[in-house]
Write a protein that holds these residues in place. Structure first.
Motif, PDB file in Angstrom:
ATOM      1  N   ILE A  29     -12.638 -16.717  85.302  1.00 34.03           N
ATOM      2  CA  ILE A  29     -11.251 -16.575  84.461  1.00 34.03           C
ATOM      3  C   ILE A  29     -10.519 -17.325  85.452  1.00 34.03           C
ATOM      4  N   ASN A  30      -9.705 -18.476  84.737  1.00 32.06           N
ATOM      5  CA  ASN A  30      -8.601 -19.021  85.788  1.00 32.06           C
ATOM      6  C   ASN A  30      -7.419 -18.608  85.158  1.00 32.06           C
ATOM      7  N   PHE A  31      -6.324 -18.469  86.109  1.00 34.94           N
ATOM      8  CA  PHE A  31      -5.103 -18.283  85.694  1.00 34.94           C
ATOM      9  C   PHE A  31      -3.919 -18.811  86.651  1.00 34.94           C
ATOM     10  N   GLY A  32      -2.690 -19.104  86.229  1.00 35.16           N
ATOM     11  CA  GLY A  32      -1.770 -19.503  87.106  1.00 35.16           C
ATOM     12  C   GLY A  32      -0.588 -18.909  87.074  1.00 35.16           C
ATOM     13  N   ILE A  33       0.121 -18.589  88.277  1.00 32.76           N
ATOM     14  CA  ILE A  33       1.374 -18.041  88.595  1.00 32.76           C
ATOM     15  C   ILE A  33       2.406 -19.030  89.158  1.00 32.76           C
ATOM     16  N   PRO A  34       3.500 -19.386  88.657  1.00 36.91           N
ATOM     17  CA  PRO A  34       4.540 -20.112  89.409  1.00 36.91           C
ATOM     18  C   PRO A  34       5.388 -19.356  90.350  1.00 36.91           C
ATOM     19  N   LYS A  35       5.128 -18.132  90.609  1.00 36.97           N
ATOM     20  CA  LYS A  35       5.838 -17.294  91.695  1.00 36.97           C
ATOM     21  C   LYS A  35       5.009 -16.329  92.068  1.00 36.97           C
ATOM     22  N   SER A  36       5.389 -15.544  93.381  1.00 36.57           N
ATOM     23  CA  SER A  36       4.654 -14.382  93.869  1.00 36.57           C
ATOM     24  C   SER A  36       4.877 -13.282  92.700  1.00 36.57           C
ATOM     25  N   GLU A  37       4.032 -12.666  92.411  1.00 36.46           N
ATOM     26  CA  GLU A  37       4.054 -11.618  91.184  1.00 36.46           C
ATOM     27  C   GLU A  37       3.011 -10.506  91.262  1.00 36.46           C
ATOM     28  N   ILE A  38       3.230  -9.455  90.890  1.00 34.99           N
ATOM     29  CA  ILE A  38       2.294  -8.351  90.674  1.00 34.99           C
ATOM     30  C   ILE A  38       1.608  -8.780  89.497  1.00 34.99           C
ATOM     31  N   VAL A  39       0.304  -8.765  89.612  1.00 34.20           N
ATOM     32  CA  VAL A  39      -0.606  -9.462  88.064  1.00 34.20           C
ATOM     33  C   VAL A  39      -1.473  -8.324  88.201  1.00 34.20           C
ATOM     34  N   ASN A  40      -1.713  -8.216  86.747  1.00 35.57           N
ATOM     35  CA  ASN A  40      -2.783  -7.186  86.133  1.00 35.57           C
ATOM     36  C   ASN A  40      -3.450  -7.779  85.355  1.00 35.57           C
ATOM     37  N   ILE A  41      -4.936  -8.091  85.435  1.00 35.68           N
ATOM     38  CA  ILE A  41      -5.774  -8.498  84.536  1.00 35.68           C
ATOM     39  C   ILE A  41      -6.717  -7.615  84.160  1.00 35.68           C
ATOM     40  N   THR A  42      -7.094  -6.976  82.930  1.00 37.06           N
ATOM     41  CA  THR A  42      -7.907  -6.001  82.566  1.00 37.06           C
ATOM     42  C   THR A  42      -8.711  -6.449  81.152  1.00 37.06           C
ATOM     43  N   VAL A  43      -9.943  -6.104  81.159  1.00 35.69           N
ATOM     44  CA  VAL A  43     -10.856  -6.227  80.074  1.00 35.69           C
ATOM     45  C   VAL A  43     -10.842  -5.032  79.144  1.00 35.69           C
ATOM     46  N   TYR A  44     -10.884  -5.263  77.930  1.00 37.90           N
ATOM     47  CA  TYR A  44     -10.999  -4.244  76.887  1.00 37.90           C
ATOM     48  C   TYR A  44     -12.133  -4.421  76.034  1.00 37.90           C
ATOM     49  N   ASP A  45     -12.582  -3.406  75.241  1.00 37.32           N
ATOM     50  CA  ASP A  45     -13.663  -3.531  74.455  1.00 37.32           C
ATOM     51  C   ASP A  45     -12.970  -3.475  72.900  1.00 37.32           C
ATOM     52  N   VAL A  46     -13.625  -3.630  71.920  1.00 33.62           N
ATOM     53  CA  VAL A  46     -12.863  -4.013  70.746  1.00 33.62           C
ATOM     54  C   VAL A  46     -12.366  -2.604  70.110  1.00 33.62           C
ATOM     55  N   THR A  47     -12.849  -1.293  70.722  1.00 35.11           N
ATOM     56  CA  THR A  47     -12.042  -0.137  70.330  1.00 35.11           C
ATOM     57  C   THR A  47     -10.554  -0.167  71.332  1.00 35.11           C
ATOM     58  N   GLY A  48     -10.297  -0.888  72.091  1.00 41.31           N
ATOM     59  CA  GLY A  48      -9.205  -0.868  72.958  1.00 41.31           C
ATOM     60  C   GLY A  48      -9.594  -0.014  74.296  1.00 41.31           C
ATOM     61  N   ARG A  49     -10.663   0.404  74.566  1.00 41.65           N
ATOM     62  CA  ARG A  49     -10.723   1.104  75.767  1.00 41.65           C
ATOM     63  C   ARG A  49     -10.925   0.047  76.951  1.00 41.65           C
ATOM     64  N   VAL A  50     -10.485   0.422  78.092  1.00 38.98           N
ATOM     65  CA  VAL A  50     -10.761  -0.130  79.069  1.00 38.98           C
ATOM     66  C   VAL A  50     -12.144  -0.228  79.770  1.00 38.98           C
ATOM     67  N   ALA A  51     -12.691  -1.659  80.126  1.00 40.37           N
ATOM     68  CA  ALA A  51     -14.031  -1.959  80.475  1.00 40.37           C
ATOM     69  C   ALA A  51     -13.989  -2.263  81.732  1.00 40.37           C
ATOM     70  N   ALA A  52     -12.905  -2.875  82.439  1.00 40.40           N
ATOM     71  CA  ALA A  52     -12.812  -3.394  83.659  1.00 40.40           C
ATOM     72  C   ALA A  52     -11.425  -3.713  83.971  1.00 40.40           C
ATOM     73  N   VAL A  53     -10.961  -3.308  85.237  1.00 42.91           N
ATOM     74  CA  VAL A  53      -9.710  -3.759  85.800  1.00 42.91           C
ATOM     75  C   VAL A  53     -10.190  -4.985  87.065  1.00 42.91           C
ATOM     76  N   LEU A  54      -9.735  -6.216  86.490  1.00 42.59           N
ATOM     77  CA  LEU A  54     -10.371  -7.256  87.577  1.00 42.59           C
ATOM     78  C   LEU A  54      -9.409  -7.573  88.557  1.00 42.59           C
ATOM     79  N   VAL A  55      -7.999  -7.463  88.261  1.00 40.67           N
ATOM     80  CA  VAL A  55      -6.859  -7.708  89.184  1.00 40.67           C
ATOM     81  C   VAL A  55      -5.782  -6.834  88.913  1.00 40.67           C
ATOM     82  N   ASP A  56      -5.300  -6.128  90.062  1.00 36.37           N
ATOM     83  CA  ASP A  56      -3.957  -5.224  89.970  1.00 36.37           C
ATOM     84  C   ASP A  56      -3.421  -5.116  91.283  1.00 36.37           C
ATOM     85  N   ARG A  57      -2.764  -6.217  91.520  1.00 38.32           N
ATOM     86  CA  ARG A  57      -1.856  -6.630  92.988  1.00 38.32           C
ATOM     87  C   ARG A  57      -0.866  -7.541  92.846  1.00 38.32           C
TER      88      ARG A  57
END
Length: 448
Positions: free
Chosen positions: A380-408
């Motif tokens: 997964i590629n993503f870009g941010i133009p400034k220093s930020e707290i970033v959260n990237i989370t994966v959800y299943d089709v029911t909306g439950r959290v499957a994985a937290v990939l980035v949280d910092r």
């Protein structure tokens, strides 16, 4: 009594010798710490690490200066939570920090070896196990707990059980016949490692898999006690004190195999922690050599060869990494380390699997994962133009959290992360990026 006089010349010789020894000590310490840096003063003997709400939490041995749980805010450590015992395991589940170990209090409230923190207050986990919790993971939306216990909330559960905030505790069949020390997921199955020789009545030799309804062996198992398990790159890895596989082995779905010449040295060369990052496998434990090199408690396997990370930790048999995680893009290790690390250190070298591009994007962006569909990993590629707290989370089709990939907090630039879905079922998933002023979601398909 005869008086002994020491001449000024003798004193000069002694001082000169001391000076030489101090130089040697400082030089050795500088060489020894190359690539590693202390992390905010450190903690007591450390057994577990996890990142929660952009802060690093460390579970440690209580007593002798230890307070069970500490928190690092990016600058310094502080005692946290009022845990009155040892914390062996940490995991994030349904947005809460789960703490497992051997304790009876958290935040002044009575607990039984497990507790949950939601960022504001502590709560129990429906009664909890009747003895020590050694390992925690998440499988199919449930919290999985392993350890020394034989019951949870007055219900029989031999060394392993699952918990869900909606359904309470459930035993996993008849469990295992001895302690569970490590947990992970692989190929949509729950993996348990430990002292046991049977799981669900099936001969398993220290490692077993649960498919949601029953237990089965993983090939012939591992000859020695399994203290660590992890998955990635399409493989399952197990760390132990096993001369057959030189303390660490890989399972490709068909058979177990050595990772080169493995690790060894020291009195009891256990592998207590395994972390798979990108194409590399990091192994921490009480060993001194890997691939014939002196590494002192931490080494990396790139699929072909072993290499040390600097000079590792300590010069004796009792120093090494017991826990590892990625914090702010760096590898952090906790365990039993000699000065100057105080049992926790950060590796300043480059890691695979987290690629940062200095090219500055003009706006926030989230790209479609590739490949897609995928099995079992994708980028997964993503870009941010400034220093930020970033959260990237994966959800299943029911909306439950499957994985937290980035949280910092992350630096401005273009970034790439690898998502390994070895422990998830086939199906449609959604991944969402959130910053202070940007949110975007995309769909991906896991096909096994």
């Amino acid at each position: 009594m005869k008086k002994t006089n020491i001449s000024s010349n003798s004193i000069k010789i002694i001082n000169h010798a001391i000076g030489i020894l101090m130089f040697i000590f400082v030089f050795a310490a500088q060489s020894y710490s190359q690539g590693w840096s202390p992390l905010g003063g450190g903690t007591n003997w450390e057994y577990s690490l996890v990142v929660y709400n952009n802060e690093l939490y460390a579970g440690e041995q209580s007593g002798s200066g230890g307070h069970g749980l500490k928190k690092f805010d990016g600058t310094s450590w502080s005692d946290f939570g009022g845990i009155n015992g040892t914390v062996n395991a940490l995991v994030v589940y349904n947005g809460k920090l789960i703490v497992g170990g051997s304790f009876t209090l958290a935040g002044g409230l009575e607990m039984k070896n497990i507790a949950q923190w939601d960022g504001v207050e502590w709560a129990d986990v429906s009664g909890g196990p009747n003895s020590i919790v050694s390992a925690l993971t998440v499988y199919n939306g449930d919290l999985i707990v392993g350890g020394y216990f034989t019951a949870v909330e007055n219900m029989s559960a031999n060394h392993i059980a699952k918990w869900n905030s909606n359904g309470g505790w459930v035993a996993l069949g008849s469990g295992t016949n001895s302690q569970v020390m490590a947990l992970t997921t692989y190929n949509n199955k729950l993996i348990a490692g430990g002292f046991f020789s049977t799981a669900g009545g099936v001969s398993t030799s220290h490692i077993a898999q649960w498919d949601g309804s029953g237990w089965s062996s993983i090939g012939p198992g591992i000859p020695g006690i399994v203290y660590s398990v992890a998955s990635g790159n399409g493989k399952l890895y197990a760390g132990s004190l096993s001369s057959t596989y030189n303390c660490i082995a890989g399972w490709d779905g068909t058979s177990w195999s050595n990772l080169g010449s493995g690790v060894g040295g020291g009195t009891y060369p256990y592998v207590f922690a395994i972390l798979v990052q990108g194409t590399d496998v990091y192994a921490g434990g009480l060993y001194t050599t890997a691939g014939g090199q002196t590494v002192n408690g931490i080494a990396k396997w790139n699929g072909t060869t072993w290499s040390g990370l600097g000079s590792g930790f300590g010069y004796g048999n009792a120093c090494g990494a017991f826990a590892m995680c990625i914090y702010n893009g760096n590898l952090v290790c906790g365990g039993i380390f000699s000065s100057p690390y105080s049992n926790v250190a950060q590796w300043d070298g480059l890691l695979t699997g987290i690629n940062n591009n200095s090219e500055m994007p003009e706006k926030f962006e989230l790209s479609q994962n590739y490949p897609n569909p995928f099995n079992p990993s994708t980028k997964i590629n993503f870009g941010i133009p400034k220093s930020e707290i970033v959260n990237i989370t994966v959800y299943d089709v029911t909306g439950r959290v499957a994985a937290v990939l980035v949280d910092r907090r992350m630096d401005a630039g273009k970034h790439e992360i690898t998502f390994d879905a070895a422990g998830l079922s086939s199906g449609v998933y959604f991944y969402t990026i959130k910053t202070s002023g940007f949110t975007s979601t995309k769909k991906m398909i896991l096909s096994k």
